[in-house]
Design an enzyme around this catalytic site. Structure first.
Site, mmCIF file in Angstrom:
data_model
loop_
_atom_site.group_PDB
_atom_site.id
_atom_site.type_symbol
_atom_site.label_atom_id
_atom_site.label_comp_id
_atom_site.label_asym_id
_atom_site.label_seq_id
_atom_site.Cartn_x
_atom_site.Cartn_y
_atom_site.Cartn_z
ATOM 1 N N GLY A 1 0.794 -1.218 0.000
ATOM 2 C CA GLY A 1 0.000 0.000 0.000
ATOM 3 C C GLY A 1 0.825 1.266 0.000
ATOM 4 N N GLY B 1 2.559 2.414 -2.516
ATOM 5 C CA GLY B 1 2.480 3.101 -3.803
ATOM 6 C C GLY B 1 3.390 2.546 -4.879
ATOM 7 N N GLU C 1 8.963 -8.546 -9.398
ATOM 8 C CA GLU C 1 9.962 -9.609 -9.509
ATOM 9 C C GLU C 1 9.368 -10.975 -9.774
ATOM 10 O OE1 GLU C 1 14.223 -10.758 -7.566
ATOM 11 O OE2 GLU C 1 12.858 -9.497 -6.454
#
Length: 600
Positions: free
Chosen positions: A386, A388, A513
Site C-alpha cells: 500500500g 504506492g 519480480e
C-alpha cells in the site's frame, strides 16, 4: 469499487432524448441508408398490395354468387398474392441485412472504443457489464431495425389505408371498429410502462449474474481450494431466483396483456360480423363487401397487435442506449494526443518531478514523489504493502495521469509521446505473467504488430531459457496454453512472458519480480532469462528478494506514499532505520528456507 452503468432509470417509459441519441448514433455508424430506404419502399408496397386482395376477394365472391366467374379477376388475384409475397420476402431480407450490418458496425465501434478506454474506466465498471452492453444491448437495436422499425411505419400505413377503404365500403361498420381503438390504447399504455421497468431490472440482474459467472469460473481454483462451492452456489442461486421472479413478473404482464388484446379483437370481430350480417340480410350490404370488410379488419388487427410489441421493444432499446452511452462518450486514452512524438532510439533517463496521485478524492496514494532513474540502470522500489509501488508502475505505463507533477523521459513529458509508441518501448513481467488463450507462438508474439520471423521468435525463446522446454512438447510452439496458460507450469509461463518481453526489445523494463513465487529450479532459469532482459533496459523493479536490492544501482524506499530514503543497499542499511529493520527481519525469517528472499 465496482458499479453498474446506470445510476437510476430514465424518468419516463420511453426516453425521447435516448431515441434521438440512437438516431444520431446509427446515422454516424455506417447504416446502409440506401438499402434501408429500398427495403422501406418494398415494405410499404407490400402493405399497400395487402389492401388490394381483400377488396378483390369480395368482388370475386359477389360474382360467384351471381353465377359468373371472371377469369381475369382470378389471374389478377393470384398476381396480387405473388407480388405481396415477393415484396415481403425481398424487403425482409434487405431489412435483415441493413439491421445486421448496422449492428455489426456498431459492435466494431464499441469494441474499438472499449479497447481505447483508460484503465480507470474498468476500475469503475464490471467487466461482465461491459460485455453485456456490447453483445446483448446491441442485439436489441438489431431487433428494432430488422423486425420492428420499418414494419411499424408500414403497418401504420396499412391501418390508415385499410380504414380509408373500410369507410368507402361501409362507414357505419367502420365506426364500430374505431370504438375499439381507445380501449386498446388504454390497455397498452399502462402495461407498457410496467414492462419497461421490468425489462430494465432484468438487464441489471442479467449483468450481475454474468459478473458472478465471470468471477467464479475465472477463479474456479480459488473457489475449490477455499471450499467455497456452497457459498458460490448460494450466491448463484440467489441471482437465478431473482431472474426467475422478474421473468414471472414479465409473464404476468403478458398473461394479462395477451388475453385482453385477444378479447378485444374477438369482441370486435363478433360485433362486426353480427352487425354486418344484419345489414346483409336487410340487403343494405352484399356478402362480398362483408367478406372484404372482415378481411380488411384482419389486416388492421395484425398490425395493431404488433404495435404493443414495437412499443415494448422501443422501451428496451431506449434502456439499451442509456447503457451504451457511458462507453460511447467516455474519454479514450489518446483523445488529447494530437500527433504525439515518437520515442527516441536511445534509452533516456526517467524522472518523477513532485508527482502526486490519488485513485479517488480520498487520501492520495503518492505524495510529492521525486525519483531520478538513470538510463540502463536498475531502480528497486521497496516498502510495505500500500505504499504506492504498483501505482508508480501504473503511472509509468500511462494507465493513469498524475494529479500533480510531471514524469519525463529524457527532456520530454511522457504525455507528449504517442501512447502506442511509448508503450512499445515497455516490457512488463509480473509474478504471475498473464497468457492469452492460444498457442505458445501466439503468446510470445503477442503485441508485436510488425512482422516477426521464426528466427527472431526462437532467439527470444532461447534467451528466455524457454526454447528447450517448448520443443520438448508434442506440438512445440503450436502447443495450446489454455485459458490464462493453465496447461503450463509457473516457471514455463514466466519464461514465455520473458520471451515476449525480449521480443518487444524494450527500453524500459517494469519487473514485479518474476521469481518470487517460483521453486528453486524454475527460479534459476527465470533469473538467468531476466538478466538477459535487464542488461539492455532501464529497469524498475518492485523488490521481493535481497539479491535484487543488493545488486540494484538505486533503491527507493516508499512509506505511506512518500519517499523516505534513496540510495544503495549498504548506504540505506546505515542511514535508514526502517529499511535496516525490514531487511534484517525478513532475512532472519526466511534464512532457513531461502536466504535470498526479502518479502515486502
Amino acid at each position: 469499487m465496482e458499479a453498474p452503468f446506470e445510476k437510476e432509470l430514465p424518468a419516463g417509459p420511453i426516453n425521447k432524448s435516448m431515441l434521438r441519441y440512437l438516431y444520431k448514433l446509427l446515422s454516424t455508424t455506417g447504416m446502409p441508408k440506401k438499402i434501408l430506404s429500398i427495403a422501406a419502399l418494398l415494405s410499404i408496397a407490400s402493405s399497400m398490395i395487402g389492401l388490394v386482395w381483400p377488396v378483390m376477394t369480395g368482388r370475386f365472391i359477389d360474382q360467384f354468387s351471381t353465377g359468373g366467374i371472371n377469369g381475369l379477376l382470378i389471374i389478377l388475384l393470384v398476381g396480387v398474392f405473388l407480388m405481396e409475397a415477393l415484396t415481403t420476402g425481398v424487403s425482409y431480407y434487405m431489412l435483415a441485412y441493413a439491421g445486421n450490418r448496422t449492428v455489426t458496425m456498431l459492435r466494431k465501434r464499441l469494441w474499438s472504443k472499449t479497447l481505447a478506454l483508460p484503465v480507470h474506466f474498468f476500475d469503475n465498471h464490471r467487466s461482465a457489464d461491459v460485455m453485456s452492453r456490447i453483445s446483448r444491448d446491441t442485439d436489441e437495436i438489431r431487433t428494432l431495425i430488422t423486425e420492428h422499425l420499418i414494419s411499424f411505419f408500414s403497418n401504420v400505413l396499412t391501418v390508415i389505408g385499410a380504414l380509408v377503404i373500410l369507410f368507402w365500403l361501409d362507414w357505419r361498420l367502420t365506426l364500430v371498429v374505431l370504438l375499439a381503438a381507445p380501449l386498446g390504447a388504454a390497455v397498452i399504455m399502462p402495461i407498457g410502462g410496467k414492462m419497461y421497468k421490468i425489462s430494465m431490472n432484468m438487464y441489471e440482474q442479467l449483468g450481475q449474474f454474468a459478473s458472478v459467472l465471470t468471477q467464479v469460473i475465472g477463479e474456479i481454483r480459488l473457489v475449490k481450494y477455499s471450499n467455497a462451492e456452497k457459498r458460490e452456489q448460494k450466491n448463484g442461486f440467489d441471482k437465478v431466483d431473482h431472474l426467475f421472479e422478474l421473468s414471472m413478473k414479465e409473464a404476468k404482464v403478458y398473461a394479462v396483456l395477451s388475453p385482453l388484446m385477444s378479447m378485444i379483437m374477438i369482441v370486435l370481430l363478433t360485433t362486426v360480423v353480427a352487425y354486418g350480417g344484419m345489414r346483409v340480410s336487410s340487403g343494405a350490404l352484399s356478402t362480398g363487401v362483408l367478406v372484404s370488410f372482415v378481411l380488411l379488419l384482419f389486416q388492421i388487427m395484425l398490425p395493431i397487435n404488433t404495435f404493443a410489441t414495437f412499443y415494448s421493444n422501443l422501451q428496451k432499446v431506449s434502456g439499451a442506449v442509456e447503457r451504451l452511452k457511458p462507453i460511447l462518450e467516455a474519454e479514450v486514452e489518446d483523445e488529447h494526443d494530437e500527433k504525439g512524438a515518437i520515442m527516441p532510439i536511445l534509452t533516456q533517463d526517467i524522472v518523477f518531478h513532485n508527482v502526486e496521485f490519488a485513485y479517488s478524492s480520498e487520501e492520495p496514494i503518492l505524495k510529492g514523489i521525486n525519483i531520478y532513474m538513470h538510463a540502463g540502470q536498475v531502480t528497486a522500489l521497496v516498502g510495505p504493502s500500500g505504499s504506492g509501488k504498483t501505482t508508480i508502475f501504473s503511472l509509468l505505463e500511462r494507465f493513469y495521469v498524475p494529479d500533480k507533477g510531471l514524469i519525463t523521459y529524457g527532456e520530454r513529458s511522457i504525455a507528449d509521446f504517442d501512447i502506442a509508441s511509448f508503450r512499445s518501448k515497455i516490457g512488463y513481467v509480473s509474478q504471475e505473467s498473464p497468457l492469452v488463450d492460444g498457442t505458445i507462438r501466439d503468446n510470445i508474439m503477442y503485441g508485436r504488430i510488425d512482422t516477426v520471423t521464426e528466427a527472431e521468435m526462437i532467439e527470444a525463446s532461447q534467451q528466455a531459457y524457454a526454447h528447450d522446454f517448448i520443443t520438448s512438447l508434442s506440438k512445440g510452439y503450436d502447443t495450446e496454453v489454455g485459458e490464462r496458460g493453465i496447461r503450463l507450469s509457473g516457471g514455463q509461463k514466466q519464461r514465455i512472458a520473458i520471451a515476449r518481453a525480449l521480443l518487444r526489445k524494450p527500453d524500459i523494463l517494469l519487473l514485479d519480480e518474476a521469481t518470487a513465487s517460483l521453486d528453486s529450479d524454475s527460479e534459476h532459469e527465470v533469473q538467468q532469462a531476466l538478466e538477459h532482459l535487464m542488461s539492455r533496459c532501464t529497469t524498475i523493479v518492485i523488490a521481493h528478494r535481497l539479491s535484487t536490492i543488493t545488486n540494484a544501482d538505486q533503491i527507493v524506499v516508499l512509506e505511506f506514499g512518500q519517499i523516505t530514503g534513496t540510495g544503495r543497499h549498504e548506504e540505506l542499511l546505515n542511514t535508514h532505520s526502517s529499511y535496516a529493520e525490514w531487511t534484517n527481519k525478513q532475512f532472519r525469517q526466511t534464512r532457513s528456507h531461502d536466504p535470498q528472499r526479502l518479502i515486502d
